[in-house]
Structure formats: C-alpha cells, structure tokens
Scaffold this active site. Structure first.
Site, short mmCIF file in Angstrom:
data_model
loop_
_atom_site.label_atom_id
_atom_site.label_comp_id
_atom_site.label_asym_id
_atom_site.label_seq_id
_atom_site.Cartn_x
_atom_site.Cartn_y
_atom_site.Cartn_z
N SER A 141 0.91 -1.34 -0.13
CA SER A 141 0.03 -0.02 0.02
C SER A 141 0.94 1.38 -0.14
CB SER A 141 -0.92 0.10 1.29
OG SER A 141 -1.72 1.33 1.43
N TYR A 164 -2.01 -0.74 10.09
CA TYR A 164 -2.13 -1.17 8.73
C TYR A 164 -0.63 -0.85 7.87
CZ TYR A 164 -3.79 -1.33 4.04
OH TYR A 164 -3.91 -1.60 2.60
N LYS A 168 2.21 -2.97 6.02
CA LYS A 168 2.31 -2.83 4.72
C LYS A 168 3.90 -2.43 4.42
CE LYS A 168 -1.59 -4.18 3.02
NZ LYS A 168 -1.72 -5.43 2.27
#
Length: 256
Positions: A141, A164, A168
C-alpha cells in the site's frame, strides 16, 4: 503468438491469489482468467463474488497449518505455481487511543504472518517439485511509504490505522528481503502499492472523496482495474529483470 502475448501473456500459467474474493482480489482473478491463466483464489469466505472458471479454496491465512495443506493440494493438482499473488489484507478502524491487542494481532497475523507463511509454503514446494522459475507479487500500500493525511477523513469512519501502514511497510521490506534470498532460485519477488481504491458498491463519504481528490495530483481515487496493469507486468516475462521493486500506483499521492 503475438508480440504482446509473448511478453505479457499469462496463458496456461497457474496463478494463486490470496484474498481472492475481495474487491481487488476478484478483479485480479477476473483479469488472469480472461488472459487464460489457471486461477486459484484463496479466501476465508469463498461463497461471495465467485467467478466461473476460478477454483476457490477456503483457507484461514492466519493458520500456518491450513496454508501448508492448501498449497500442497494446489501443487498436487497442477504440479506447479507460476505466480503467487499475496493480496489478502485487513485493517482496523477504531481510534488508536482505543486500539486493543486483538486489533493489532489480527492485522499483523494476516498482513505479515499470512504473507510470510504463503511465501514459505510456496518456496518449500517450489524446491520439492524442482521448478525452474517463479514469481511472487505482494500487494502492499502507499500507506507503507507515506502517512495518511487525517484532514481528509471528515465524514469517513474508516480512518486508516497505524498498524495497517506498519504492516504494509513490513510487506515492502519483506519483498526486498525475499527478492535477494530467492534470486538464486530464479524466483522474482516484487510489490505493488495501490493508492486509495474507490469502492462503487460501498462508496466512501462524499467529503472524503472530495478531500482525497484535492490531495491527489490526479484529482481522484484509484479504480481497482488500474492496479491490474502493474500486476500483469510483474507476472509476465517483460519484467524478467525486475525484482525487489515496489511499484506504486497512487495517482502521484506519494510525490508530495
């Protein structure tokens, strides 16, 4: 065979896609299927968004034993896996001040441990079946390289989390690690980092879309179909000298 098919063609290739029933995963499966690949979609919910011609296998990516068993099943049937696309990923959205250990664990278990165990299982069977070359593509991401701008989340409860982005970033680093350590086996390992993907079935808030578009140089969110070109490129022989790369598809957002 045309020039394009020779370099970008996926015909006859066995492609495994984790998180295969989600928005991006389904689009990946759909494209690979249209390009006449043999597509196996792995997910913990294989009843939604099914595509005719795709083989669906239920697997909990947080369970190492299930991953090992599933990959053994795939290799026993097809004798190989040409491309492994680690697309499965989750996030959590409560305020970080309220983040509990369970929220941290689930994101780390899926995004990092799940990706690692898929790579590990694939490589062990790659060796066992004495394959000559392979491709691994990890879906990361742009939030693995930049921080979310909190000013854009005015009417959107799905505020991107620190865990998150951290996982990533870990996927991107893992990509570089395995690109080095698997080069001798002729396995190329790359990552694709999409920007924010618009979901027409569950649209983001109007203010969020406006704020995101103002923040993004290309003035809009990404379409799921716009990520596919990067994946097809990295899957085919045109990228035969590309490994350890993180291909960012974010409309220029990370240029700021």
């Amino acid at each position: 065979m045309s020039y394009a098919e020779a370099f970008f063609g996926l015909k006859g290739k066995v492609i495994v896609v984790t998180g295969g029933t989600g928005q991006l995963g389904r689009q990946i499966c759909k494209t690979c299927l249209k390009m006449k690949a043999k597509v196996i979609a792995l997910d913990n919910d294989v009843l939604k968004g099914r595509l005719k011609g795709v083989q669906y296998l239920r697997v909990d990516i947080t369970r190492k034993d299930e991953i090992i068993s599933t990959f053994k099943t795939i290799f026993k049937k097809y004798g190989k896996v040409d491309v492994l696309i680690n697309n499965a990923g989750v996030s959590v959205f409560e305020p970080f001040e309220e983040r509990g250990e369970k929220s941290l664990d689930i994101v780390m278990d899926v995004n990092l441990k799940g990706t690692f165990f898929c790579i590990q299982s694939y490589v062990n069977l790659f060796d066992k079946y004495k394959l000559k070359k392979g491709v691994i593509i990890n879906i990361a991401s742009f939030y693995g390289i930049i921080s979310p701008d909190p000013r854009i989340y005015t009417d959107c409860s799905r505020k991107n989390s620190e865990i998150y982005g951290a996982t990533k970033a870990g996927v991107i680093q893992m990509t570089k690690y395995f690109a080095v350590h698997l080069a001798g086996r002729n396995i190329r390992v790359n990552a694709v980092s999409p920007g924010g993907i618009y979901n027409p079935k569950n649209p983001q808030g109007k203010d969020f879309l406006k704020n995101y578009s103002f923040r993004c140089p290309m003035k809009r969110m990404c379409k799921d179909t716009e990520v596919i070109g990067a994946i097809v490129y990295l899957s085919g022989s045109m990228s035969s000298y590309t490994t350890g790369h993180n291909l960012v598809v974010d409309g220029g957002m990370s240029c700021w």
